[in-house]
Design an enzyme around this catalytic site. Structure first.
Site, mmCIF file in Angstrom:
data_model
loop_
_atom_site.group_PDB
_atom_site.id
_atom_site.type_symbol
_atom_site.label_atom_id
_atom_site.label_comp_id
_atom_site.label_asym_id
_atom_site.label_seq_id
_atom_site.Cartn_x
_atom_site.Cartn_y
_atom_site.Cartn_z
ATOM 1 N N ASP A 67 -8.188 10.627 -2.912
ATOM 2 C CA ASP A 67 -9.259 9.629 -2.963
ATOM 3 C C ASP A 67 -10.607 10.209 -2.555
ATOM 4 O O ASP A 67 -10.688 11.314 -2.006
ATOM 5 C CB ASP A 67 -8.902 8.412 -2.092
ATOM 6 C CG ASP A 67 -8.328 8.799 -0.723
ATOM 7 O OD1 ASP A 67 -8.495 9.954 -0.304
ATOM 8 O OD2 ASP A 67 -7.712 7.952 -0.078
ATOM 9 N N ASN A 137 -2.123 -0.368 7.866
ATOM 10 C CA ASN A 137 -1.721 -1.533 7.062
ATOM 11 C C ASN A 137 -0.770 -1.142 5.929
ATOM 12 O O ASN A 137 -0.526 -1.926 5.016
ATOM 13 C CB ASN A 137 -2.951 -2.257 6.499
ATOM 14 C CG ASN A 137 -3.755 -1.384 5.540
ATOM 15 O OD1 ASN A 137 -3.383 -0.246 5.261
ATOM 16 N ND2 ASN A 137 -4.852 -1.913 5.025
ATOM 17 N N HIS A 139 -1.256 1.325 3.713
ATOM 18 C CA HIS A 139 -1.844 1.870 2.481
ATOM 19 C C HIS A 139 -1.523 3.360 2.331
ATOM 20 O O HIS A 139 -1.305 4.071 3.303
ATOM 21 C CB HIS A 139 -3.348 1.583 2.369
ATOM 22 C CG HIS A 139 -4.261 2.379 3.246
ATOM 23 N ND1 HIS A 139 -5.375 1.849 3.848
ATOM 24 C CD2 HIS A 139 -4.257 3.686 3.606
ATOM 25 C CE1 HIS A 139 -6.010 2.777 4.527
ATOM 26 N NE2 HIS A 139 -5.349 3.905 4.406
ATOM 27 N N GLU A 144 -4.810 -0.307 -1.104
ATOM 28 C CA GLU A 144 -4.702 -1.306 -0.051
ATOM 29 C C GLU A 144 -3.576 -2.296 -0.377
ATOM 30 O O GLU A 144 -3.136 -2.376 -1.540
ATOM 31 C CB GLU A 144 -6.037 -2.052 0.066
ATOM 32 C CG GLU A 144 -7.203 -1.177 0.498
ATOM 33 C CD GLU A 144 -7.170 -0.810 1.997
ATOM 34 O OE1 GLU A 144 -6.076 -0.686 2.576
ATOM 35 O OE2 GLU A 144 -8.258 -0.629 2.573
HETATM 36 C C1 GLP Z 1 -7.629 6.887 5.031
HETATM 37 C C2 GLP Z 1 -7.144 7.685 3.812
HETATM 38 C C3 GLP Z 1 -5.636 7.758 3.744
HETATM 39 C C4 GLP Z 1 -5.070 8.108 5.111
HETATM 40 C C5 GLP Z 1 -5.402 7.005 6.086
HETATM 41 C C6 GLP Z 1 -4.857 7.235 7.485
HETATM 42 O O1 GLP Z 1 -7.860 5.554 4.801
HETATM 43 N N1 GLP Z 1 -7.636 7.183 2.583
HETATM 44 O O2 GLP Z 1 -5.262 8.733 2.775
HETATM 45 O O3 GLP Z 1 -3.678 8.259 5.023
HETATM 46 O O4 GLP Z 1 -6.821 6.920 6.175
HETATM 47 O O5 GLP Z 1 -5.682 8.109 8.168
HETATM 48 P P1 GLP Z 1 -5.368 8.756 9.572
HETATM 49 O O6 GLP Z 1 -4.496 9.921 9.312
HETATM 50 O O7 GLP Z 1 -6.709 9.146 10.097
HETATM 51 O O8 GLP Z 1 -4.721 7.702 10.391
#
Ligand code: GLP
Length: 268
Positions: A67, A137, A139, A144
């Site tokens: 992304d 959540n 995702h 989402e």
């Molecule tokens: C973001 C990214 C995801 C990632 C998520 C969790 O929203 N788009 O790909 O898995 O955050 O991030 P973290 O590893 O900082 O908890």
């Protein structure tokens, strides 16, 4: 799903790095799916170390990130392009012209950009190993809750929970994008292997919903239940709400035995 529980986050990163190294050393033109967020940072450190010690070369690797934010460009420090440069690309021998993120700059048509990204993945031979984190959540990428399980690369509007979770990374007066381009759930499920890393107590509920909850768009990560080769690497805290932890530990020992006897078999 193959659920593997480790004592701590460092071991999760080391194990994930072994998966990546095995792919890169085994395949002549490996295609890696990459993720951002704080969780994979320690994986990227491991990979940089492996490169520096001469164990790993990324010279033949193509990469596709999950992304990218909309409304900021790759030179912005908050962009995922910048994140990837800082945490991995600038420290290894990857050819940056073979590193892709799903971007959509001002004036570009997001539908066309999404289709082009899907095409580029197919042209590269498909993703061999997709690295994933998980949002609190549930995702994956920026898919989402309520994202279609058949979704492809497109724009998603971020939820308030995701914006709040990620606000720690933005200064008070800094622009925080509310839209992103993301691979869809179907795009992610097309990868030959998916490797999801989750660490910390704040992921425990999402992990439980992913592994033992109903297959549902409400928890996008539950879609991995449909994947033939989904590997879930957890530290104890992220695994803490799973009912059958003993079983996963036991099953992992059996898998190690089978691998020792018959050799590792990954169908990349
Ligand atoms: C973001 C990214 C995801 C990632 C998520 C969790 O929203 N788009 O790909 O898995 O955050 O991030 P973290 O590893 O900082 O908890």
């Amino acid at each position: 799903m193959q659920v593997i529980i480790f004592d701590d986050a460092q071991q999760v990163a080391k194990s994930a790095a072994e998966w990546v190294a095995e792919l890169i050393n085994k395949k002549s033109n490996p295609v890696l799916g990459l993720a951002t967020g704080s969780t994979p940072i320690s994986l990227y450190k491991e990979l940089v170390n492996k490169h520096k010690t001469g164990e790993l070369s990324f010279s033949n690797t193509t990469s596709f990130n999950l992304d990218e934010y909309l409304g900021i460009d790759g030179t912005n420090e908050q962009s995922y392009r910048h994140f990837m440069n800082e945490n991995l690309f600038d420290h290894v021998d990857i050819d940056k012209s073979k590193t892709f993120l799903p971007t959509c700059n001002q004036g570009e048509n997001p539908r066309e950009q999404g289709l082009a990204y899907e095409d580029r993945i197919v042209q590269a031979g498909g993703v061999d190993l997709q690295i994933l984190g998980i949002g609190a959540n549930g995702h994956i990428g920026f898919n989402e809750p309520t994202s279609s399980l058949a979704s492809r690369t497109r724009i998603k509007t971020l939820t308030q929970q995701t914006l709040d979770d990620n606000s720690r990374l933005f200064a008070a007066d800094e622009f925080q994008p509310t839209l992103a381009m993301t691979m869809g759930i179907a795009t992610i499920l097309d990868a030959r292997y998916v490797l999801l890393m989750a660490t910390g107590k704040n992921k425990a509920k999402a992990v439980k919903d992913m592994v033992t909850g109903a297959l549902s768009a409400v928890c996008p990560a539950s879609s991995l239940q449909l994947h033939e080769n989904a590997i879930i690497l957890l530290d104890k805290e992220a695994a803490s709400e799973l009912d059958d932890q003993e079983y996963y530990l036991w099953a992992d020992k059996q898998n190690c035995k089978i691998n020792l006897e018959f050799g590792l078999y990954h169908n990349y």
